[in-house]
Write an enzyme that holds these catalytic residues in place. Structure first.
Site, PDB file in Angstrom:
ATOM      1  N   ASP A 140       0.825  -1.195   0.000  1.00  0.00           N
ATOM      2  CA  ASP A 140       0.000   0.000   0.000  1.00  0.00           C
ATOM      3  C   ASP A 140       0.864   1.251   0.000  1.00  0.00           C
ATOM      4  O   ASP A 140       1.587   1.519   0.960  1.00  0.00           O
ATOM      5  CB  ASP A 140      -0.891  -0.037   1.253  1.00  0.00           C
ATOM      6  CG  ASP A 140      -1.894   1.099   1.303  1.00  0.00           C
ATOM      7  OD1 ASP A 140      -1.951   1.897   0.348  1.00  0.00           O
ATOM      8  OD2 ASP A 140      -2.630   1.190   2.304  1.00  0.00           O
ATOM      9  N   ASP A 342      -2.404   6.301  -5.735  1.00  0.00           N
ATOM     10  CA  ASP A 342      -2.621   5.419  -4.586  1.00  0.00           C
ATOM     11  C   ASP A 342      -2.837   3.993  -5.087  1.00  0.00           C
ATOM     12  O   ASP A 342      -3.729   3.745  -5.889  1.00  0.00           O
ATOM     13  CB  ASP A 342      -3.836   5.904  -3.793  1.00  0.00           C
ATOM     14  CG  ASP A 342      -4.103   5.051  -2.554  1.00  0.00           C
ATOM     15  OD1 ASP A 342      -3.131   4.609  -1.919  1.00  0.00           O
ATOM     16  OD2 ASP A 342      -5.284   4.832  -2.229  1.00  0.00           O
TER      17      ASP A 342
END
Length: 464
Positions: A140, A342
């Site tokens: 992430d 992201d």
């Protein structure tokens, strides 16, 4: 004379057809949906680059979590969780803005498509401990602290596929004292300050969908590949974990804080890593640390100042093109709220005016396909049940510094079923919320993060 006219008409039609082919993708509809095959195509990049891990779809045949059978994700749940994540990112950024107003070595891991804390994330396998314990972690770019579930589960642990890590069986594990600088720096890495339990540092982290992990901040040996082994990596050993991580063992934090994995391995990799997210559940991509094997065709854009002091990698979007035509969007539409990339957000979010322009241009180019009802956050959907192929306009983003990035054909549509295939973009509810370049749009691109150089880069065909 008439012959000349008909000849020029033919040439004009031919040029028009060629231009259309340049500005559009024609794809088999069947390629948008998971195949029933149990085979797995491995990324050659991950297999051949020294510091590289295979990245897999969380629900795909290549995943260690799915026992070789692709599972069908619940798309409505994925989009619900995606919106929770986006709300969390916007909230973090607005808090940050409010606060403000007052060639190195390389390691390649394959990427697997997982689940945004239960939805659209990607998974890699990392060895933790001595002897090493292979664990599947979501990676992430919007998080910093790496953590995994640990025995004993003092309150609760969610269900994971692999055995839960037991620190007492590892000779290289030790807890971190709460008087250390690392414990003090938890507040920037997790949003919550560290606390003490018998002089051991305790961390707690909560995500946008209310999932959380609480446990001891510890140091441990991390093994990426046989030649890339790191002693004394700070990570969270979570003894109380709840939420939508089901199946995975934890999370690999690739953000910009000093406790993130790229920061902790900076002397080896110089904060450089790259990945390619696979476009299907039956193939792998890669997560590669260091600069080895990075494509020469990468185009870089500077990391935006907007996200300075956060985990996020900011981008400056300067334009969008649909089917070869640049959308007329005033520059302030993007520059006022800014943008970021992201790995954990599924659907790209755009400012309302930019999204309206994109949707309008896309619909005009798709006029031969019947429209159908919206689903969740996706409001531009088509019924393609009478077609075997679909021709969709190409979508290109231009970022500051002249980086022009054409999305892969899989980065434009989000398929629920053949009678409901939607444009994979959504508008933010507020002009002041940052745009987010999500992981559907990143599929098949090589995305390069050069933390030390303050830039992010893109190249086509990154998984092969």
């Amino acid at each position: 004379m008439p012959d000349d006219v008909s000849l020029s008409h033919c040439e004009g039609a031919h040029e028009e057809r060629e231009r259309k082919e340049i500005d559009s993708h024609t794809i088999q509809l069947s390629s948008l949906f998971p195949s029933s095959s149990s085979s797995c195509v491995l990324s050659s990049r991950a297999s051949n680059t020294k510091s590289s891990l295979h990245v897999t779809h969380r629900h795909g045949t290549c995943s260690r979590l799915s026992s070789g059978k692709a599972t069908t994700p619940d798309h409505s749940e994925i989009l619900r969780l995606d919106q929770a994540r986006v709300n969390s990112i916007h909230s973090k950024l607005s808090k940050k803005l409010t606060d403000r107003v007052r060639q190195s070595q390389s390691t390649d891991l394959p990427a697997k498509d997982g689940s945004t804390f239960g939805s659209g994330n990607y998974v890699v396998t990392v060895g933790i401990g001595s002897p090493k314990h292979d664990l599947s972690l979501i990676f992430d770019t919007g998080s910093d602290l790496t953590w995994t579930q640990c025995q004993p589960c003092v309150r609760s642990c969610y269900s994971q596929k692999e055995p839960i890590f037991n620190p007492s069986s590892s000779s290289s594990y030790y807890n971190v004292s709460c008087s250390t600088a690392a414990c003090s720096s938890l507040s920037t890495a997790t949003g919550s300050p560290g606390s003490c339990d018998a002089s051991n540092c305790v961390y707690g982290i909560q995500y946008g969908d209310q999932s959380y992990s609480v446990g001891f901040l510890a140091k441990e040996k991390f093994t990426l590949t046989s030649s890339d082994v790191f002693d004394g990596v700070y990570f969270g050993c979570g003894e109380n974990n709840q939420g939508l991580f089901t199946g995975v063992a934890g999370l690999l934090g690739l953000g910009r804080d000093k406790l993130s994995f790229p920061s902790q391995t900076a002397t080896t990799y110089n904060k450089v890593f790259s990945y390619c997210l696979p476009s299907s559940a039956s193939s792998t991509g890669h997560l590669t640390f260091g600069s080895a094997g990075i494509s020469r065709s990468v185009k870089f854009t500077p990391i935006s100042a907007l996200t300075e002091g956060t985990s996020f990698y900011g981008l400056d979007i300067v334009g969008i093109t649909v089917g070869g035509q640049k959308l007329s969007i005033p520059p302030t539409v993007f520059s006022t709220p800014g943008a970021l990339i992201d790995s954990g957000t599924v659907i790209t979010r755009l400012p309302p005016k930019a999204y309206a322009a994109l949707r309008s241009a896309f619909k005009a180019k798709m006029s031969k396909y019947p429209s159908t009802s919206a689903v969740s956050i996706l409001d531009t959907c088509f019924d393609l049940s009478k077609f075997k192929t679909v021709t969709i306009p190409k979508v290109t983003f231009t970022f500051s510094g002249g980086a022009v990035v054409e999305l892969g054909s899989k980065g434009i549509l989000y398929p629920f079923k053949i009678s409901q295939v939607c444009l994979a973009f959504a508008g933010n509810s507020d002009d002041n919320n940052a745009a987010i370049f999500g992981n559907v749009q990143q599929q098949t691109l090589e995305v390069v993060y050069d933390g030390a150089g303050g830039r992010v880069g893109f190249a086509p065909n990154g998984c092969s």
